[in-house]
Design a protein around this motif. Structure first.
Motif: not given
Length: 266
Positions: A89, A92, A95, A172, A175-176, A211, A242, A245
């Protein structure tokens, strides 16, 4: 009263059998309690697998395709998952929801904002507020996350019963990989019908920005579609997953190896 040796042995044998039965019963009870206070109480709280197994994406009668996202190829979701980059990640701390542009913009330019488009798409028995062909006043939702029907009535104290969930939560996504998208691409992501599902309000709150590794719908019938939809969104917007995930997604898809990506026109 005297007891013969053979009678004494029979009594001892019956006593040992009785204690064995009691020990087995006690072990069964302990195992049952252990299961209940770990996974069992959550399984027991889940509805029977009778809820919907998929959710709509596009209705060509009144929705227009959303431009600005990469096409999603029709293929097995597991194959698409294997092509997603696996990374950690990003931070954040910076964000901000505003980074995804106007909330509920009219992304497809059909004259209705995105929230009302999704309510109209996902609800049945829809009524509109007086004088409007966009503003949804009420309807019924065959809710996909819990598997239970939910009634929607527009109002200050009632609208939150049905919320519009971002399948890939915006925090999410940030961060990705979404930090590398343009503002317009992020606004499209936030308003893309592929990434939006009308859902039970409390279930959506519980999901938060989770996630697949931290949250899955209680309605197990819906999990294959849900994970395939997340994979499809991440494919369309060049986002990553991730390792945890990816492992969770593979676990879900192992029960439905033929599950396809979600590639309806949008």
């Amino acid at each position: 009263m005297s007891i013969t040796w053979s009678a004494y042995k029979r009594a001892r044998r019956r006593s040992r059998q009785a204690w064995a039965v009691l020990a087995l019963a006690a072990a069964t009870i302990v195992a049952g309690l252990s299961w209940f206070f770990t996974a069992g109480q959550f399984d027991a709280a889940q509805p029977a697998q009778s809820g919907p197994s998929e959710a709509p994406v596009f209705n060509p009668e009144w929705m227009k395709p959303v431009r600005g996202a990469a096409a999603v190829a029709p293929e097995k979701a597991a194959d698409a998952l294997e092509r997603l980059p696996v990374k950690g990640r990003a931070a954040k701390s910076d964000y901000d929801r505003a980074a995804f542009g106007q909330a509920w913009a009219d992304a497809d330019r059909n004259g209705c904002d995105t929230r009302n488009d999704i309510l109209r798409r996902d609800l049945t028995a829809v009524t509109f507020t007086e004088g409007s062909s966009c503003r949804v006043a009420s309807g019924m939702l065959n809710e996909p996350y819990t598997g239970r029907p939910v009634s929607f009535t527009r109002g200050q104290d009632t609208s939150s019963a049905v919320q519009i969930d971002h399948v890939v939560a915006l925090a999410d996504a940030w961060q990705k990989g979404a930090q590398q998208l343009t503002v317009q691409q992020r606004q499209t992501l936030a308003n893309d019908p592929l990434n939006l599902i009308a859902a039970d309000g409390p279930a959506n709150v519980k999901k938060g920005a989770g996630d697949a590794a931290t949250w899955l719908p209680a309605n197990k019938n819906f999990r294959c579609h849900y994970v395939a939809r997340q994979i499809s969104v991440k494919t369309a917007y060049h986002l990553w997953v991730t390792q945890a995930e990816k492992d969770a997604m593979k676990g879900v898809l192992s029960s439905c190896p033929g599950q396809q990506t979600i590639y309806s026109a949008r």
